[in-house]
Design a protein around this motif. Structure first.
Motif, short mmCIF file in Angstrom:
data_model
loop_
_atom_site.label_atom_id
_atom_site.label_comp_id
_atom_site.label_asym_id
_atom_site.label_seq_id
_atom_site.Cartn_x
_atom_site.Cartn_y
_atom_site.Cartn_z
N ASP A 147 0.83 -1.20 0.00
CA ASP A 147 0.00 0.00 0.00
C ASP A 147 0.87 1.26 0.00
N LEU A 150 2.45 1.78 -3.39
CA LEU A 150 1.49 2.18 -4.42
C LEU A 150 0.95 3.59 -4.21
N ARG A 153 1.00 6.11 -7.18
CA ARG A 153 1.37 5.43 -8.42
C ARG A 153 0.32 4.37 -8.74
N ASP A 154 0.22 4.05 -10.04
CA ASP A 154 -0.74 3.05 -10.48
C ASP A 154 -0.19 1.64 -10.43
N TRP A 155 1.13 1.52 -10.58
CA TRP A 155 1.76 0.21 -10.67
C TRP A 155 2.96 0.14 -9.75
N LEU A 156 3.41 -1.05 -9.44
CA LEU A 156 4.51 -1.20 -8.51
C LEU A 156 5.80 -0.56 -9.01
N MET A 161 1.94 -1.87 -16.15
CA MET A 161 1.98 -3.15 -15.46
C MET A 161 3.27 -3.90 -15.82
N ASP A 165 3.80 -6.71 -10.84
CA ASP A 165 2.35 -6.65 -10.60
C ASP A 165 1.70 -7.99 -10.87
N TYR A 169 -0.28 -9.75 -7.74
CA TYR A 169 -1.74 -9.62 -7.74
C TYR A 169 -2.48 -10.89 -7.29
N ASP A 187 -4.69 2.56 -1.28
CA ASP A 187 -3.91 2.49 -2.52
C ASP A 187 -3.79 1.05 -3.01
N TRP A 191 -5.33 -0.40 -6.56
CA TRP A 191 -4.55 -1.27 -7.45
C TRP A 191 -5.33 -2.53 -7.78
N ARG A 194 -7.90 -1.67 -10.38
CA ARG A 194 -7.36 -1.54 -11.74
C ARG A 194 -7.20 -2.91 -12.40
#
Length: 235
Positions: A147, A150, A153-156, A161, A165, A169, A187, A191, A194
């Protein structure tokens, strides 16, 4: 008609879903072989020749004439082979591999033990409260690390991706099966949202057969009983 390069031996587990997500999201043709745990096919001599550890997943790369086992190594191999989900930038590439190994070395083992002691050992008569608390609490700590990573940010890693990720996931998203609370981790939840919204990712999670109980859906009681019975000898 030519056969696909990749033969994937897998099952509907958190590790087993990783290469499926990669292959579906990258739209790579492959041959799927479902490894039936109830028949102990993962311990069959021909399978152990490919994967000495007798686990899933394993791939056979026809183009190279060799097997690759261990889910993280499989993702790395596929990323290199197809030029997908792993940056060529040395810093971003290094960060991606760090987060991949974070999953392989921490999230998978800790959440896997949380699941084992609650979903297999306990219903089969071996309840160990200390172990349950230990692994559930550590799993929660690791999800807090995600968390924090993230945040903003949208991705690790990077702007898209990556194999980090993809590896993380299926495990993190199975927090329900590990009975890990994700309250207060917005967060991480964003993720999840998404990835939950990606059709090919969700398509991959239906293979080799659906397992909605891992995500808190369907007939959870029946699934839990069947799971405990299936792995009773492993307790």
């Amino acid at each position: 008609m030519s056969r696909p390069d990749i033969v994937l031996y897998t099952a509907n587990t958190m590790n087993g879903w990783k290469p499926l997500i990669f292959l579906h999201e990258a739209e790579i043709d492959y041959e799927l072989v479902n490894v039936d745990f109830s028949k102990k096919e993962q311990h069959a001599p021909d399978y152990v020749k490919m994967n000495p550890n007798g686990k899933i997943p394993t791939i056979w790369d026809r183009a190279e004439g060799r097997a690759i086992f261990e889910s993280g190594a499989i993702l790395w191999h596929l990323a290199e082979k197809y030029g997908r989900f792993l940056s060529s930038d040395p810093v971003e590439r290094s960060e991606t591999l760090q987060w991949l190994f974070f999953q392989v070395g921490h999230i998978g083992p800790m959440m896997g033990q949380a699941m084992f002691f609650q979903r297999i050992a306990k219903p089969n008569g071996d309840e160990v409260p200390y172990a349950i608390d230990r692994y559930v609490n550590e799993s929660r700590r690791l999800l807090e690390v995600l968390d924090t990573r993230l945040r903003g940010r949208d991705w690790l890693v990077g702007d898209a991706m990556s194999i980090a990720d993809i590896a993380t996931y299926p495990w993190a998203r199975s927090y329900f099966w590990a009975t890990v609370d994700i309250e207060g981790l917005p967060d991480l939840q964003a993720w999840f949202d998404r990835l939950d919204a990606m059709p090919r990712v969700q398509e991959a999670l239906q293979l080799p057969e659906p397992r909605p109980s891992a995500f808190g859906k369907g007939d959870i009681d029946a699934a839990a009983k069947a799971n405990a019975a299936r792995f009773k000898e492993d307790k």
